[in-house]
Design an enzyme around this catalytic site. Sequence first.
Site, PDB file in Angstrom:
ATOM      1  N   HIS A 313      13.210  20.086 -28.958  1.00 60.56           N
ATOM      2  CA  HIS A 313      12.805  18.809 -28.375  1.00 60.56           C
ATOM      3  C   HIS A 313      11.986  19.082 -27.128  1.00 60.56           C
ATOM      4  O   HIS A 313      12.262  20.032 -26.397  1.00 60.56           O
ATOM      5  CB  HIS A 313      14.052  17.982 -28.008  1.00 60.56           C
ATOM      6  N   ASP A 371      17.804  14.036 -35.266  1.00 58.74           N
ATOM      7  CA  ASP A 371      17.407  13.960 -36.666  1.00 58.74           C
ATOM      8  C   ASP A 371      18.128  14.957 -37.559  1.00 58.74           C
ATOM      9  O   ASP A 371      18.049  14.857 -38.782  1.00 58.74           O
ATOM     10  CB  ASP A 371      15.894  14.189 -36.788  1.00 58.74           C
TER      11      ASP A 371
HETATM   12  N1  CMC Z   1      11.614  25.662 -35.334  1.00 56.67           N
HETATM   13  C1  CMC Z   1      11.151  26.874 -34.983  1.00 56.67           C
HETATM   14  N2  CMC Z   1      10.566  27.125 -33.789  1.00 56.67           N
HETATM   15  C2  CMC Z   1      10.453  26.108 -32.934  1.00 56.67           C
HETATM   16  C3  CMC Z   1      10.919  24.811 -33.251  1.00 56.67           C
HETATM   17  C4  CMC Z   1      11.526  24.615 -34.516  1.00 56.67           C
HETATM   18  N3  CMC Z   1      11.990  23.415 -34.864  1.00 56.67           N
HETATM   19  N4  CMC Z   1      10.674  23.981 -32.216  1.00 56.67           N
HETATM   20  C5  CMC Z   1      10.064  24.718 -31.286  1.00 56.67           C
HETATM   21  N5  CMC Z   1       9.945  26.011 -31.714  1.00 56.67           N
HETATM   22  C6  CMC Z   1       9.366  27.122 -30.952  1.00 56.67           C
HETATM   23  C7  CMC Z   1       7.850  27.016 -30.861  1.00 56.67           C
HETATM   24  O1  CMC Z   1       7.238  27.691 -31.930  1.00 56.67           O
HETATM   25  C8  CMC Z   1       7.598  27.659 -29.523  1.00 56.67           C
HETATM   26  O2  CMC Z   1       7.725  29.064 -29.700  1.00 56.67           O
HETATM   27  P1  CMC Z   1       6.803  30.070 -28.795  1.00 56.67           P
HETATM   28  O3  CMC Z   1       7.168  29.766 -27.367  1.00 56.67           O
HETATM   29  O4  CMC Z   1       7.194  31.423 -29.259  1.00 56.67           O
HETATM   30  O5  CMC Z   1       5.380  29.722 -29.104  1.00 56.67           O
HETATM   31  C9  CMC Z   1       8.781  27.222 -28.657  1.00 56.67           C
HETATM   32  O6  CMC Z   1       9.856  26.983 -29.615  1.00 56.67           O
HETATM   33  C10 CMC Z   1       8.536  25.966 -27.853  1.00 56.67           C
HETATM   34  O7  CMC Z   1       8.152  24.945 -28.744  1.00 56.67           O
HETATM   35  P2  CMC Z   1       6.963  23.918 -28.498  1.00 56.67           P
HETATM   36  O8  CMC Z   1       6.325  23.623 -29.827  1.00 56.67           O
HETATM   37  O9  CMC Z   1       6.108  24.369 -27.385  1.00 56.67           O
HETATM   38  O10 CMC Z   1       7.772  22.645 -28.024  1.00 56.67           O
HETATM   39  P3  CMC Z   1       7.228  21.188 -27.964  1.00 56.67           P
HETATM   40  O11 CMC Z   1       7.943  20.540 -26.843  1.00 56.67           O
HETATM   41  O12 CMC Z   1       5.739  21.131 -27.966  1.00 56.67           O
HETATM   42  O13 CMC Z   1       7.722  20.581 -29.378  1.00 56.67           O
HETATM   43  C11 CMC Z   1       9.004  19.495 -31.028  1.00 56.67           C
HETATM   44  C12 CMC Z   1       8.866  19.816 -29.545  1.00 56.67           C
HETATM   45  C13 CMC Z   1      10.136  18.469 -31.220  1.00 56.67           C
HETATM   46  C14 CMC Z   1       7.699  18.872 -31.572  1.00 56.67           C
HETATM   47  C15 CMC Z   1       9.312  20.789 -31.791  1.00 56.67           C
HETATM   48  O14 CMC Z   1      10.514  21.351 -31.296  1.00 56.67           O
HETATM   49  C16 CMC Z   1       9.406  20.579 -33.298  1.00 56.67           C
HETATM   50  O15 CMC Z   1       8.374  20.559 -33.970  1.00 56.67           O
HETATM   51  N6  CMC Z   1      10.659  20.421 -33.851  1.00 56.67           N
HETATM   52  C17 CMC Z   1      10.812  20.131 -35.244  1.00 56.67           C
HETATM   53  C18 CMC Z   1      10.520  18.664 -35.506  1.00 56.67           C
HETATM   54  C19 CMC Z   1      11.613  17.773 -35.009  1.00 56.67           C
HETATM   55  O16 CMC Z   1      12.791  17.993 -35.269  1.00 56.67           O
HETATM   56  N7  CMC Z   1      11.215  16.683 -34.322  1.00 56.67           N
HETATM   57  C20 CMC Z   1      12.163  15.653 -33.887  1.00 56.67           C
HETATM   58  C21 CMC Z   1      12.178  15.492 -32.423  1.00 56.67           C
HETATM   59  S1  CMC Z   1      13.569  14.501 -31.900  1.00 56.67           S
HETATM   60  C22 CMC Z   1      13.225  12.933 -32.487  1.00 56.67           C
HETATM   61  C23 CMC Z   1      12.254  12.230 -31.665  1.00 56.67           C
HETATM   62  O17 CMC Z   1      12.506  12.059 -30.458  1.00 56.67           O
HETATM   63  O18 CMC Z   1      11.255  11.782 -32.219  1.00 56.67           O
END
Ligand code: CMC
Length: 436
Positions: A313, A371
């Site tokens: 998140h 989720d």
């Molecule tokens: N699986 C594997 N790796 C992950 C995941 C995941 N679900 N989420 C983040 N990472 C890794 C990402 O690759 C990055 O790694 P590195 O630093 O080595 O490049 C690190 O963790 C930080 O992630 P980020 O993408 O910079 O984080 P963000 O804040 O931009 O993204 C997120 C947040 C929710 C989009 C992402 O965690 C994600 O895509 N999760 C899966 C989708 C999901 O469950 N979304 C629901 C969110 S909660 C409901 C809502 O509020 O809508």
Amino acid sequence: MNLANYKATLSFGNGAPNIEMPVYHGTIGPDVIDIRKLYGQSGMFTYDPGFLSTAACESAITYIDGDKGELLYRGYPIEQLATDCNFMETCYLLLNGNLPNATEKHEFSHLVTQHTMVNEQMHFFLRGFRRDAHPMAVMTGLVGALSAFYHDSTDINNPEHRAISAIRLIAKMPTLVAMAYKYSIGQPHLYPRNDLSYAGNFLRMMFGNPCEDYVVNPVLERALDRIFILHADHEQNASTSTVRLCGSSGTNPFAAIAAGVACLWGPAHGGANEACLNMLGQLQAAGGLAKVGEFMEQVKDKNSGVKLMGFGHRVYKNYDPRAKLMQETCNEVLSELGLENDPLFKLAKAVEKIALEDDYFVQRKLYPNVDFYSGIVQRAIGVPVNMFTGIFALARTVGWIAQLNEMIADPEYKIGRPRQLFTGAVRRDVPPIAKR
Ligand code: CMC
């Protein structure tokens, strides 16, 4: 907000004079630096795609402490609201700032109940969609179309219009979601029933049919009500920011909420519960528990393009408090329905256990989000996977409206208009077509 007793000073490496900027305190959370005059003073913009360090507005509705894993609606912890209040009380709280007393609760629920029917013409509009349309495509259209049906509540600058459109949206969303579902399976739509609770009425419109009485199961009713509470608001997330930005142009409330529905659809946001359940289903089909280890290796491999849906998140760097409550509800629903041995639930628990102990997830502070378990609960209740995000939209509607109304009521609000760092071609002349 209160002015802090210190300022931020920005210095430049090119000899330009320093710029002092005011700093404000909120009631909790990080202080903010007021950069509104920065461009006028320096000719420079700030650069923050993805809003990693930007507070886009002042708000008094929802607060998240991502490190602690805490979520407050108007100051009340989500755990207490999910245990001691129902969704109608939560809606009242988000819209009005305080919990209702018994009379206010009764009057508010009654008011919402009086607005659950939709204009009959909406049925003809619905029939224009293909039966196999994704429910979120249908919802985006139906919610946007409300502005064509309720002309007496489309002036966003009129507080009375805002109040009545808020009630209409909260009241009609369950009816629209159920209509979209019944349409997709070719069953007749059931009109709402005023003697049922908000969640009970929705369950009946989804799963009842005109040929027999539908008896609402109180465990499922409470579970659904809790799903609604947990999804009701979440600070300045992507869809809420979309609603605010869309509404900032002065468009009508139905159009602004339709923009929120469209944004919520994406798999990185509200579509994650659908994506998560699909992921668990595929893992189950590929071998289930025996393949969890292999799957987790794929998730950790950046080249695989596989993410663990329902994990991670932008704000929570700890267990999402909603996920804990959802897991509790998941246990209750599965045991009520005799599904304790549900293979997807077992799989989810195994995946969660590995992830919470694995260095990749621990270092990146990736925990289950809401989720991760909500899809399993909804599937057990009988909600088809592609309807999950529609239910999220139904629940989030109150948060969108509360945030939209807060913005419009603020005398300082302006149309949202971000700027850019331009890296395209500089001015050039159009060559004649033969020379291109
Ligand atoms: N699986 C594997 N790796 C992950 C995941 C995941 N679900 N989420 C983040 N990472 C890794 C990402 O690759 C990055 O790694 P590195 O630093 O080595 O490049 C690190 O963790 C930080 O992630 P980020 O993408 O910079 O984080 P963000 O804040 O931009 O993204 C997120 C947040 C929710 C989009 C992402 O965690 C994600 O895509 N999760 C899966 C989708 C999901 O469950 N979304 C629901 C969110 S909660 C409901 C809502 O509020 O809508």
